[in-house]
Every structure is written in C-alpha cells, then in structure tokens.
Design an enzyme around this catalytic site. Structure first.
Site, mmCIF file in Angstrom:
data_model
loop_
_atom_site.group_PDB
_atom_site.id
_atom_site.type_symbol
_atom_site.label_atom_id
_atom_site.label_comp_id
_atom_site.label_asym_id
_atom_site.label_seq_id
_atom_site.Cartn_x
_atom_site.Cartn_y
_atom_site.Cartn_z
ATOM 1 C CG HIS A 1 -0.200 -0.020 2.530
ATOM 2 N ND1 HIS A 1 0.531 -1.104 2.955
ATOM 3 C CD2 HIS A 1 -0.073 0.910 3.499
ATOM 4 C CE1 HIS A 1 1.061 -0.844 4.136
ATOM 5 N NE2 HIS A 1 0.719 0.370 4.483
ATOM 6 C CB CYS A 2 3.965 2.234 1.333
ATOM 7 S SG CYS A 2 3.108 2.482 2.893
ATOM 8 C CB ILE A 3 6.813 0.578 -2.448
ATOM 9 C CG1 ILE A 3 7.526 0.539 -1.092
ATOM 10 C CG2 ILE A 3 7.852 0.751 -3.543
ATOM 11 C CD1 ILE A 3 8.429 -0.650 -0.907
#
Length: 430
Positions: A262-264
């Site tokens: 969900h971030c990178i």
C-alpha cells in the site's frame, strides 16, 4: 493510565489496529472506530482479521477494560486525542485519492471539541494536513491550533517484521505550532520508544514519501539491472550478494515480479502529482514507475522465451502461481504484482491457479474483477503434476521449494527461492 482521556483511532486496519493495541499496552485507554461493522464485531469478540496481529493480543487488550471498538464516531466526544489511520490509495489515473482522509475529517468535525488533538497518520502529499484536512475539520466552527490541535505523524508499519513492532519503530511527530507539537509529543511519548519531533507537517509528509520513493527507485534500479544482467548471462542474485559485502556506501535491494503493497507503488505518485502542481517534473519517480510496472510483462516474456526454446507456446499451457501476497510471510495482496500477472494470463486465455498459504481467497479488488474469488489450491505432488509450470512470485518461508523443484515439470523463479536447488535443469530465473 497515561491519559485521563481516551485516544480515538479511526481506521482499524494494518496501521490503526497495531497502533491501538500498542497504546493499550502502554496504559492508555483506546476506542477503535471503523466504518466496517464486521471488523468491529471481530475485535469485540477478541479475534483478529490481520495475520500478524494475534487474536490473543486483541483479547488481552479487551480484558484490560481499556480497549473498545465501535462504528459510532460519537465516541470521539469521550476522547482527548484522535488519530486518523485510513487508506490513501491512487485513482485509476495515478492521482492521489484522499477521500477516506477527508471523510474521516468530516466525521470528526461533527463531534470535534475545544482542546481536542487530531493527528493524521496516513501517507499523503505535503500540504494535506494543514490545508485539506484542516479545512474539513474547521467546518466544525473551531479553528486549528487555536481551539483544537492539529498534527501529522506518519505510520511506519512493516507487517511481518518481528524486529520492529509499532513501539520500536522511531516515530516522526510534527505540528505547525509549538503548542500543537507539545501536545502531539505528549500523546506518543508514553507509547513509542523513540520520538523524532519536526516543526512542520509538510516536512513530515515529505519525509514519509521520501522513505518510500527511495525504496521504489532502488527497486526499479535493481529490476533494470536484473534485465540487463540476464541478457549478459550474469546471475543478479550473486552480484547483489557480492556487492552487499561492502560495509559502507551500499544497501542491497532485490528484484522481483514488480512492486507491491500500500506504500511503495503508491506514495511516489503522491509526490509526483503535487510536484506537477508546482510545475516540477519528477523523472526518477516516473521512470521507476515505468520499470516496476513492466516487470510482470518481463516475467511472462522470460517464460515465453523458455517455452519457445522447447518448441512450446503459452497456448494450452497450465500455470500454478506460487505466492500472491505483495511480500513474503504476510496476508496482504494490495498492489501485488501477482495480481497483475494473473490478469495478464487471464487476458491471454492461459489457464492458471494459485497457491498461497496466507491468501486462501482473492478478495474483491477494483480492477481485478477477472480473478476475484479465486481460491488457493493445495500444494502436493499430485497437484504440481497437473501443471506445466510453477511460477514463484512471492517466496513465503512456509513453502517447501525442494518439494516444488522435485515435482514441478518447470519452475519459473522471480525471487531466488530456488537458490539451494542443485539440479537446475527445470528452473528458469525470471
């Protein structure tokens, strides 16, 4: 108890739930708020819906009497501090979607009181806290950092990492006035071992994005090197291990079938979008996105090349995908490259199944309608013999790769999971 008031945490997901339990274990009183009634009922039953959060941990916190959970935002009225831990995904055009943050802000505004502290923990572009969120909260009639306090403290969860729990990960805490910063520091100091104060919410928002942009760009770099070294007949994994022996100036990153989580794959485009607003091009970010998003195609091309060398084609081929979580040993498929590979196979009419001990069923995910509802198949000799190829996308530790090598006619390995297999005649590194 450190506070004579309750800490309200909005969003009981991968970030909010561990944070809530950490606060309870530190002696705080916590109410978890989520719009998903099923999550709330699970928590109130002392159970967990997140693999790396043990049910026993939830039950223990409930037993203290200091943890409760509800769908009712009115519970905010009994809290002194409010943390927002909601998703910040991308829209289809790679633009930021802070809808959940603004919806949380709107719900808070209906119950906001003088003296409240509101802390945003979601990853987002610089300016979200002091502009969009602030404006929504101020529809309450109260003024930020005058009537209530506003701060930003980005989450730094690493699911599955046993060395770094919520309490042990250093925490950035930022606000735009000394009073708001003092109040935010007071909230976290009793629950987190190492606090890093910052004097600007925008700088803290930028710091969070920078952490993940660094990883995204380096993953893209090593994926590009992998493609280059493949053409040269050089083993990228041996190269990385060798380079990593240098005790300074180098940090190992590892290639794969793409990027996930969900971030990178998300955070870099939050900055790229904001940069465009300022008239700035983010060439590294754009290139990293291009390389990483193309990796599933590269993996399929490697498989196709091997088949052509054997006088075969993908048509009529049957593939077993091993691992669909976005990284090893966790139960999260968000932005996983395995889903992209599965969509590609489905679009080409190639028959496939998957095995993942962490993901019994593909959840309903926007953009992946063709594969949602698929269920993990068993991994045994009979099953493996049914497929023409086992394609390793995520290298969970619980899978016996010696067994896979023995029973699968062909193995395509994107994760170096087969590094200890001596007979490599049926193994393709991709």
């Amino acid at each position: 108890m450190h506070h004579n008031q309750v800490v309200a945490i909005i969003g009981m997901g991968y970030v909010g739930l561990p944070l809530a339990l950490n606060f309870v274990n530190a002696g705080y009183e916590v109410v978890g708020i989520d719009t998903d009634a099923e999550k709330i009922s699970t928590l109130l039953a002392g159970k967990s819906y997140i693999r790396h959060v043990q049910a026993a941990a939830v039950a223990e916190c409930l037993a203290t009497g200091r943890f409760s959970a509800t769908t009712d935002f009115a519970a905010i009225q009994n809290a002194g501090d409010i943390c927002i831990c909601v998703p910040t995904p991308l829209k289809n055009d790679s633009e930021p979607d802070i809808g959940a943050v603004l919806a949380a802000g709107q719900a808070i505004a209906g119950h906001l009181q003088t003296g409240h502290l509101v802390v945003l923990e979601s990853s987002t572009y610089p300016g979200t806290t002091d502009t969009e969120l602030c404006q929504v909260l101020e529809t309450s009639g109260l003024m930020a950092n005058k009537d209530f306090f506003l701060a930003y403290s980005p989450e730094r969860e690493d699911p599955g990492n046993k060395d770094y729990s919520t309490r042990k990960i250093p925490k950035l805490v930022a606000a735009d006035t000394p009073e708001a910063l003092e109040r935010a520091l007071a909230l976290y100091q009793g629950a987190i071992e190492d606090i890093v104060p910052m004097n600007s919410t925008r700088a803290a928002e930028a710091a969070k994005l920078t952490e993940n942009i660094f990883r995204a760009v380096n993953i893209a770099l090593v994926n590009e090197l992998k493609i280059t070294f493949d053409k040269m007949g050089i083993n990228i994994w041996e190269v990385i291990d060798a380079a990593a022996t240098k005790p300074f100036g180098y940090m190992p990153f590892y290639p794969g079938a793409g990027w996930g989580g969900h971030c990178i794959p998300v955070d870099p485009f939050y900055l790229a979008w904001k940069a465009r607003e300022c008239g700035v091009e983010t060439k590294f970010i754009d290139l990293a996105g291009e390389i990483n998003r193309n990796m599933p195609n590269y993996v399929l091309q490697r498989l196709t090349d091997r088949l052509q060398a054997d006088g075969k084609t993908l048509e009529g081929f049957k593939i077993l995908i091993l691992g669909v979580a976005y990284k090893k040993n966790i139960d999260d498929v968000r932005e996983s490259p395995a889903l992209v590979l599965m969509d590609l196979l489905a679009s080409k009419g190639v028959a496939f199944d998957y095995h993942d001990p962490m993901i019994p069923k593909i959840p309903d995910l926007h953009g992946h309608e063709a594969i949602q509802g698929m269920e993990s198949v068993a991994l045994d000799a009979v099953t493996l013999a049914k497929y023409d190829c086992a394609l390793i996308v995520t290298d969970h530790d619980s899978v016996d790769y010696q067994f896979v090598a023995k029973h699968a006619p062909l193995v395509v390995d994107t994760r170096n999971a087969m590094k200890d297999i001596e007979d490599r005649r049926n193994i393709v590194m991709a």
